[in-house]
Each structure stands twice: as C-alpha cells, then as structure tokens.
Scaffold this motif. Structure first.
Motif, mmCIF file in Angstrom:
data_model
loop_
_atom_site.group_PDB
_atom_site.id
_atom_site.type_symbol
_atom_site.label_atom_id
_atom_site.label_comp_id
_atom_site.label_asym_id
_atom_site.label_seq_id
_atom_site.Cartn_x
_atom_site.Cartn_y
_atom_site.Cartn_z
ATOM 1 N N SER A 247 -50.453 -31.839 -5.062
ATOM 2 C CA SER A 247 -50.654 -30.396 -4.968
ATOM 3 C C SER A 247 -51.633 -30.141 -3.835
ATOM 4 N N VAL A 248 -51.470 -29.014 -3.163
ATOM 5 C CA VAL A 248 -52.407 -28.680 -2.089
ATOM 6 C C VAL A 248 -53.524 -27.787 -2.595
ATOM 7 N N MET A 249 -53.276 -27.120 -3.739
ATOM 8 C CA MET A 249 -54.317 -26.281 -4.330
ATOM 9 C C MET A 249 -54.032 -26.119 -5.814
ATOM 10 N N SER A 250 -55.106 -25.817 -6.572
ATOM 11 C CA SER A 250 -54.959 -25.716 -8.021
ATOM 12 C C SER A 250 -56.133 -24.960 -8.607
ATOM 13 N N SER A 251 -55.931 -24.387 -9.778
ATOM 14 C CA SER A 251 -57.077 -23.979 -10.580
ATOM 15 C C SER A 251 -57.686 -25.253 -11.158
ATOM 16 N N ALA A 252 -58.995 -25.251 -11.405
ATOM 17 C CA ALA A 252 -59.662 -26.465 -11.878
ATOM 18 C C ALA A 252 -60.986 -26.117 -12.533
ATOM 19 N N PHE A 253 -61.403 -26.937 -13.484
ATOM 20 C CA PHE A 253 -62.727 -26.794 -14.059
ATOM 21 C C PHE A 253 -63.770 -27.143 -13.002
ATOM 22 N N ASP A 254 -64.795 -26.331 -12.914
ATOM 23 C CA ASP A 254 -65.798 -26.529 -11.868
ATOM 24 C C ASP A 254 -66.478 -27.884 -11.968
ATOM 25 N N GLY A 255 -66.812 -28.317 -13.171
ATOM 26 C CA GLY A 255 -67.520 -29.579 -13.338
ATOM 27 C C GLY A 255 -66.726 -30.764 -12.836
ATOM 28 N N GLY B 189 -74.299 -32.594 -16.244
ATOM 29 C CA GLY B 189 -73.295 -32.154 -15.292
ATOM 30 C C GLY B 189 -72.956 -30.685 -15.383
ATOM 31 N N TYR B 190 -73.471 -29.989 -16.383
ATOM 32 C CA TYR B 190 -73.192 -28.570 -16.537
ATOM 33 C C TYR B 190 -74.491 -27.791 -16.649
ATOM 34 N N PRO B 191 -74.687 -26.785 -15.773
ATOM 35 C CA PRO B 191 -75.960 -26.078 -15.743
ATOM 36 C C PRO B 191 -76.098 -24.980 -16.786
ATOM 37 N N GLY B 192 -77.325 -24.859 -17.298
ATOM 38 C CA GLY B 192 -77.671 -23.681 -18.065
ATOM 39 C C GLY B 192 -77.923 -22.539 -17.104
ATOM 40 N N PRO B 193 -78.153 -21.329 -17.614
ATOM 41 C CA PRO B 193 -78.199 -20.149 -16.742
ATOM 42 C C PRO B 193 -79.542 -19.851 -16.090
ATOM 43 N N ASN B 194 -80.589 -20.668 -16.345
ATOM 44 C CA ASN B 194 -81.910 -20.391 -15.769
ATOM 45 C C ASN B 194 -81.893 -20.671 -14.262
ATOM 46 N N THR B 195 -81.859 -19.617 -13.454
ATOM 47 C CA THR B 195 -81.759 -19.786 -12.005
ATOM 48 C C THR B 195 -82.998 -20.422 -11.384
ATOM 49 N N ASN B 196 -84.125 -20.377 -12.074
ATOM 50 C CA ASN B 196 -85.336 -20.991 -11.529
ATOM 51 C C ASN B 196 -85.240 -22.510 -11.462
ATOM 52 N N GLN B 197 -84.232 -23.088 -12.112
ATOM 53 C CA GLN B 197 -84.044 -24.537 -12.019
ATOM 54 C C GLN B 197 -83.603 -24.964 -10.629
ATOM 55 N N THR C 79 -76.891 -27.670 -5.269
ATOM 56 C CA THR C 79 -76.999 -26.263 -5.665
ATOM 57 C C THR C 79 -75.849 -25.381 -5.159
ATOM 58 N N PRO C 80 -75.294 -25.604 -3.956
ATOM 59 C CA PRO C 80 -74.178 -24.738 -3.533
ATOM 60 C C PRO C 80 -72.918 -24.921 -4.366
ATOM 61 N N LEU C 81 -72.858 -25.981 -5.182
ATOM 62 C CA LEU C 81 -71.655 -26.301 -5.937
ATOM 63 C C LEU C 81 -71.705 -25.828 -7.384
ATOM 64 N N LEU C 82 -72.817 -25.241 -7.807
ATOM 65 C CA LEU C 82 -73.030 -24.964 -9.226
ATOM 66 C C LEU C 82 -72.862 -23.489 -9.588
ATOM 67 N N SER C 83 -72.471 -23.254 -10.828
ATOM 68 C CA SER C 83 -72.314 -21.891 -11.321
ATOM 69 C C SER C 83 -73.646 -21.172 -11.471
ATOM 70 N N VAL C 84 -74.743 -21.914 -11.598
ATOM 71 C CA VAL C 84 -76.053 -21.277 -11.740
ATOM 72 C C VAL C 84 -76.516 -20.673 -10.422
ATOM 73 N N ASN C 85 -75.903 -21.058 -9.331
ATOM 74 C CA ASN C 85 -76.183 -20.434 -8.040
ATOM 75 C C ASN C 85 -75.724 -18.973 -8.122
ATOM 76 N N PRO C 86 -76.624 -18.014 -7.951
ATOM 77 C CA PRO C 86 -76.256 -16.593 -8.125
ATOM 78 C C PRO C 86 -75.071 -16.156 -7.287
ATOM 79 N N GLU C 87 -74.947 -16.712 -6.083
ATOM 80 C CA GLU C 87 -73.821 -16.334 -5.228
ATOM 81 C C GLU C 87 -72.497 -16.756 -5.846
ATOM 82 N N ASN C 88 -72.468 -17.941 -6.456
ATOM 83 C CA ASN C 88 -71.255 -18.415 -7.114
ATOM 84 C C ASN C 88 -70.970 -17.630 -8.386
ATOM 85 N N ALA C 89 -72.005 -17.433 -9.187
ATOM 86 C CA ALA C 89 -71.830 -16.717 -10.457
ATOM 87 C C ALA C 89 -71.316 -15.304 -10.231
#
Length: 378
Positions: free
Chosen positions: A250-258, A316-324, A333-343
């Motif tokens: 496949s060239v693209m797919s939906s996927a779990f972020d982790g 491997g999975y972040p909690g929501p505290n952005t101060n981490q 950090t650019p790859l994680l859901s806790v990054n406000p830009e990603n969230a």
C-alpha cells in the motif's frame, strides 16, 4: 508485584492490548526519573500499597521502571499491579459482588460514561496535583472522577518512497487517486474512525464532525463509495497497515499513531500526517477500593510533567500533560499526540454522544458500527 487475571476476551480488544505493548517495547528509552523523598513531599508521602490494573507486557515493564519504582522511592508506597486483557468486565463483576480488590483501573473512553453514571469511581483529588500538572493537562482531560491516561489516534500514514516529491497532506489528498496514485489500506474494524476520515475528505470541518447524524453518515458512506475501488486491504489488526507500507503493498493507509511512530523510530520510510480520529483511555479510582488515599497520590505523581515524560518513554503512549514535552527527546516530540500542533489537527471522539441510548435501546456507538458493517458487507 504482579497478579494475573484473564477474562477470556479476544478480538479487537486483545489486539489493542498487543498494540500498546509492542509500541511500548520500541519507544522505551533509558530515561529514568531520579526520584527522591523530596519528590514525594509531605502530601504524597505514605505507607502500605496501591493496587493498579495494567495491560501487562512491555507496557507494564515501562510503567514500572519510569513511574511505579520512582513513586515507591519518593513516597514509600508499594505498587501492586494486576494484569488482564481488559479491565471493565472485572470492575463490573467486583462492583456487583460488593468486593473491590483493585484501587486504580484503566477505562476505555466508550465504557467510561456508563460506569461513571453507575457510581463506580470516586472523585479525583486535584489538590494533590502540583501547579505544573494542572497547567499542562487540558481541562477536558481532567474529569470529576477520571483522568485521561493516554491518547490513541488513527491518522494518515504513507510510504515516502512512493512519493519522493511529497505525499498526501490530509484526507482530501488520500481520496485524490490521480495526484497520489497507488493502492490504499483503510481500517475495517472500527467504523467510526474511518467515517471521521471520510467526512474530513468530504470537506466537513473538524468541529462539525460530531455528532454523527444520519445525514453525515450518508455523506460519509457516499464518500467511501468513491475510494472503495482503490482500497486493496481493509485492515483489522494494528500492525497490518505498517507492514503493508513497509512491504510496498500500500502507498498510504490509516494507522494507529503509536505503531507508526515506533516504525519511524526504527527507520521505516513512513511519513505520519497528523489528521484523524483520536480518543483517550482514562484512569479512575474504584469506589470501595482498599487503598483510595494511596491511589490519589499515585495519580497525582503520575501526572507530574517529568513523570508523564517517563510514562511516554516507557509505554509509548503519551498522557495529555503538555509540560512533559520539555523533558522528552526533541526528535520524538513532533511525532506525538501530546504535541499541541498534532492534537489540534485531530478530531476527538464524542464519547458522551457515542454512549447515548437511542429509542431502540442501542447506543449511538452500536448504531454507527451496525451501519458500518452493513456498508462493508455490500
């Protein structure tokens, strides 16, 4: 200390447990909090134990190293973990029996509303949290009787080798088979994730996705009819889309972020596009548990920014505290859901709407899934 439990469940829930464990094994890094008695402070210091549910495996190993052991060193309270595939059936059984053996449980977002309404949890004592924790954790993640423990997102991933000059940037591009040709893969198990993606591809604003009215469902399925001929795989397990991309199937797919982040950090030529569907797993203290005071202290400790960073590194999975973020490796950090830009680019599941009962006695979640399975069977 660990106690083993099993409820005999399998299928997508077990796959999710395996998903969390395998991601934890890859993202775990030599980051260990140097906890001291000073970390405990007088309001967190104590004695005895606290009994905590876990999915086990490498996820539990990371939690022990980065959270539980530092907590015991700082406070004097021992963490006893119990392991099962999922927690909810056993929590309900303990409640019905009138004997609560655990103190802290993990609760999937879709199960939280009914369990909270049934009075299974006690209020969280936020007076034990330090200011950095309160400021870093968004208000919607700090509920009256539960705390968002980690986020799981289903987002867009693509093979960079297939698009050396730049790949899709959003779900509109995912649907554009002329500009971005090649076979697609889409999740086939949980329909609500793919329905969200289809609505985004149809131009629905993220804030307008929920609730999923019949008109929106119709619009989503019409959009899915367009892409269906180009979907070569409807994946069911979390590891499938990553393997499909790596193998060039496949060239693209939906996927779990982790899963995607773990593969990227191992060198896979995969690019993650932060747009998609996201939900939280919650942490709650069981009403009637044997060590509720110690449970409050562990939750307060876990949500400290530096400890939260340890949790992210260990599980491997972040909690929501952005101060981490200031305690995490800059390449992570650019790859994680806790990054406000990603969230901010993700659509958070409307847990309350999904749990609402319809006139026919089904939940909205059941109704959406039935519509999805009927469409898939066509």
């Amino acid at each position: 200390m660990t106690k083993q439990y099993s409820n005999g469940h399998s299928g997508c829930r077990l796959n999710r447990r395996s998903l969390l464990q395998s991601t934890a094994a890859v993202l775990s890094a030599p980051f260990v909090v140097k906890a001291t008695k000073a970390w405990g402070q007088e309001k967190l210091a104590g004695s005895g134990e606290v009994v905590v549910f876990s999915y086990g495996g490498s996820m539990l190993a990371g939690a022990r190293r980065h959270v539980y052991e530092p907590f015991t060193k700082a406070t004097g309270i021992t963490v006893v973990d119990v392991v099962a595939d999922v927690a909810e059936p056993q929590v309900k059984a303990m409640t019905q029996a009138g004997r609560i053996d655990w103190d802290i449980t993990l609760v999937q977002a879709g199960n939280y509303p009914a369990m909270a309404q049934a009075g299974m949890f006690v209020p969280i004592d936020y007076s034990l949290w330090d200011q950095e924790s309160l400021e870093g954790a968004p208000a919607h993640t700090r509920l009256k009787d539960a705390v968002a423990m980690f986020g799981v997102a289903v987002v867009l991933a693509y093979d960079q080798r297939a698009f050396p000059r730049g790949g899709p940037r959003n779900w509109v591009d995912f649907w554009d088979v002329e500009k971005f040709p090649g076979p697609r893969a889409i999740e086939g198990s949980q329909g609500r994730h793919t329905i969200v993606h289809a609505l985004l591809a149809a131009g629905v604003a993220p804030k307008e996705v929920w609730p999923l009215s019949d008109d929106k469902l119709h619009r989503a399925f019409q959009k899915l009819n367009e892409i269906r001929p180009y979907v070569t795989k409807w994946w069911m397990a979390g590891g499938e889309p990553i393997q499909l991309l790596i193998n060039g199937e496949s060239v693209m797919s939906s996927a779990f972020d982790g899963r995607a982040v773990a593969a990227i950090r191992q060198g896979a030529p995969i690019k993650l596009v932060w747009q998609g569907s996201m939900s939280y797993n919650y942490c709650a203290i069981l009403k009637g548990g044997p060590n509720s005071i110690n449970a409050q202290k562990l939750i307060a400790f876990l949500n400290r920014a530096q400890i939260a960073a340890g949790w992210t590194q260990g599980t491997g999975y972040p909690g929501p505290n952005t101060n981490q973020l200031k305690y995490l490796p800059t390449d992570l950090t650019p790859l994680l859901s806790v990054n406000p830009e990603n969230a901010s680019s993700c659509v958070l599941d409307s847990t309350l709407w999904l749990a609402e009962m319809r006139p026919d006695g089904k939940t909205n979640a059941d109704y959406v899934q039935e519509r999805w399975l009927a469409w898939r069977a066509r």
